[in-house]
Scaffold this active site. Structure first.
Site, mmCIF file in Angstrom:
data_model
loop_
_atom_site.group_PDB
_atom_site.id
_atom_site.type_symbol
_atom_site.label_atom_id
_atom_site.label_comp_id
_atom_site.label_asym_id
_atom_site.label_seq_id
_atom_site.Cartn_x
_atom_site.Cartn_y
_atom_site.Cartn_z
ATOM 1 N N ASN A 1 37.699 57.627 63.380
ATOM 2 C CA ASN A 1 38.894 58.230 62.788
ATOM 3 C C ASN A 1 39.797 58.925 63.799
ATOM 4 O OD1 ASN A 1 36.344 59.739 62.514
ATOM 5 N ND2 ASN A 1 37.658 61.426 61.924
ATOM 6 N N THR B 1 31.061 62.016 34.115
ATOM 7 C CA THR B 1 32.001 61.072 33.500
ATOM 8 C C THR B 1 32.886 60.468 34.580
ATOM 9 O OG1 THR B 1 31.960 62.382 31.486
ATOM 10 C CG2 THR B 1 33.804 60.828 31.732
ATOM 11 N N CYS C 1 39.436 68.345 60.217
ATOM 12 C CA CYS C 1 38.454 69.414 59.982
ATOM 13 C C CYS C 1 38.292 70.272 61.230
ATOM 14 C CB CYS C 1 37.106 68.851 59.574
ATOM 15 S SG CYS C 1 37.063 67.093 59.366
HETATM 16 C C1 LIG Z 1 38.258 60.638 55.785
HETATM 17 C C2 LIG Z 1 36.936 60.208 56.283
HETATM 18 C C3 LIG Z 1 35.756 60.551 55.592
HETATM 19 C C4 LIG Z 1 35.756 61.450 54.390
HETATM 20 O O1 LIG Z 1 36.282 60.829 53.242
HETATM 21 P P1 LIG Z 1 36.712 61.765 52.008
HETATM 22 O O2 LIG Z 1 37.068 60.796 50.934
HETATM 23 O O3 LIG Z 1 37.867 62.573 52.463
HETATM 24 O O4 LIG Z 1 35.526 62.588 51.656
HETATM 25 C C5 LIG Z 1 34.565 60.072 56.094
HETATM 26 N N1 LIG Z 1 34.521 59.301 57.194
HETATM 27 C C6 LIG Z 1 35.625 58.949 57.868
HETATM 28 C C7 LIG Z 1 35.513 58.075 59.071
HETATM 29 C C8 LIG Z 1 36.870 59.405 57.441
HETATM 30 O O5 LIG Z 1 37.965 59.072 58.134
#
Ligand SMILES: *Cc1c(COP(=O)(O)O)cnc(C)c1O
Length: 403
Positions: free
Chosen positions: A158, A244, A331
């Site tokens: 990411n 749900t 984060c």
């Molecule tokens: C954004 C992301 C996540 C987390 O996904 P969420 O739906 O925000 O919990 C996990 N892994 C990677 C590589 C991401 O880019």
């Protein structure tokens, strides 16, 4: 290009989240209005919702190359990562296998789950990531032991956008009889994926990374892999994920996924042109370095480090110019620790602090890219002009690390 507040923002943070597509919003609306039933209800209003859920499961399974019953809807990528890893760990420990292989540059949803298991007595091997941001199948092969119960490795990173040789790693795991999970949150909707062909046992995805809604995702797990419940309650999702179902979000995700996957090739061509323009433009900044291998990267990702500056100041000044970017993962921004991803590929602290991630979407234009290159050049030059570290580097009191 005019640079006033009224101007529309240049959004270059699509790895953090994307804007919902019109198709996704349109697909959600009926399920917030007319078709509001609970899919578990036996009456016709509930059954209408249940039919939608069944069709969503089938449509997503078709795209991923798995069976509908192998799809579990979750609250997003983080939950899917947690459930995949915990499930493999519980299966492993029943057989006395308590060793897990991963990498140092995974998402925190993976790394923090592994930390938790380590405290329970699991042994975790984090493979060294090469300076180019890649792992080889050979590294995985060499790390697998008799007591290995899981290999978990992200499909695409990411922060630096590198794409791993997932099919090869999957083949090694299959040969050795070890479960293979991939966090494919950055890859699904952007790259062609087929879990069967690529030997993937478990895969996590998240809708908001491909123009779907936030708070919904999928854990795709090969049949026969017993999932551990993270949430206890009703019998939804074959008893593996109570609560749900979020039907509007699931329908939005399904529409977004179909749209994104239909346009993968077309978008890749368009984005690669913009990406490469950015890379060429930003490479002209002296003492800069591209993070991650050029040849194995997402068409949407540009990641640089600029020596002698702070990424945080860079982001704020770019925001003043209407550009939304990121330095490392969402984060970690706000904390002073440099990104664990950049440290994992061997960037020293001084360099890692000066990082910038620009992540594109098909909505970005060439005009925006030209403006961004100009803006980054100006801001980097300005910050270096007021940086004591830069002064020391220029005066030779400190040695440059980058060329
Ligand atoms: C954004 C992301 C996540 C987390 O996904 P969420 O739906 O925000 O919990 C996990 N892994 C990677 C590589 C991401 O880019």
């Amino acid at each position: 290009m005019d640079c006033t507040n009224e101007r529309r923002k240049i959004y270059l943070d699509n790895a953090a989240t994307t804007k919902m597509s019109e198709a996704a919003i349109k697909a959600m609306l009926p399920y917030m209005d007319g078709i509001y039933g609970n899919p578990s209800s036996l009456h016709s209003v509930g059954q209408e919702a249940n039919e939608a859920l069944t069709s969503a499961r089938e449509r997503i399974a078709k795209i991923l190359g798995c069976e509908p019953r192998e799809i579990t809807f979750t609250s997003g990528g983080s939950e899917a990562d947690n459930q995949a890893i915990i499930s493999a760990a519980r299966l492993g420990e029943k057989k006395g296998k308590k060793h897990i292989i991963s990498t140092a540059f995974e998402h925190h949803a993976v790394l923090h789950t592994l930390n938790k298991l380590e405290k329970e007595g699991f042994e975790i091997t984090l493979l060294d990531v090469h300076e180019n941001g890649l792992i080889t199948a050979e590294q995985v092969r060499n790390a697998i032991r008799e007591d290995t119960c899981l290999v978990t490795m992200m499909y695409a990173n990411n922060e630096i956008g590198t794409v791993q040789p997932i099919a090869e790693i999957g083949a090694v795991c299959r040969e050795k009889g070890v479960l293979f999970h991939t966090d494919a949150v950055q890859a699904v909707g952007h790259l062609h994926i087929n879990v069967k062909e690529q030997n993937i046992d478990m895969l996590s995805l998240s809708a908001h990374k491909f123009h779907g809604p936030k708070g919904v995702g999928v854990l795709c797990a090969r049949k026969g892999i017993l999932l551990t419940n993270l949430i206890e309650g009703g019998a939804q999702e074959r008893g593996k994920r109570a609560g749900t179902e979020n039907i509007p979000a699931i329908m939005g995700m399904t529409a977004a996924l179909e749209e994104a996957c239909a346009k993968i090739d077309e978008n890749a061509v368009r984005l690669t042109v913009l990406r490469d323009k950015l890379i060429v433009g930003l490479s002209q900044i002296p003492h800069s370095v591209l993070n991650g291998d050029y040849g194995h990267r997402l068409p949407s990702n540009v990641s640089f480090c600029f020596e002698g500056i702070e990424g945080e100041s860079l982001l704020l000044l770019l925001d003043d110019k209407g550009i939304c970017a990121s330095s490392g993962s969402a984060c970690t921004s706000g904390s002073l620790d440099p990104s664990h991803v950049l440290l994992a590929i061997g960037r020293v602290h001084d360099i890692a602090h000066g990082s910038l991630r620009l992540s594109l979407s098909e909505e970005n234009t060439e005009e925006e890219i030209d403006y961004t290159i100009k803006a980054v050049k100006e801001v980097v030059a300005y910050l270096r002009g007021i940086s004591p570290i830069w002064r020391d580097l220029v005066n030779g009191k400190k040695e440059f690390i980058t060329k």
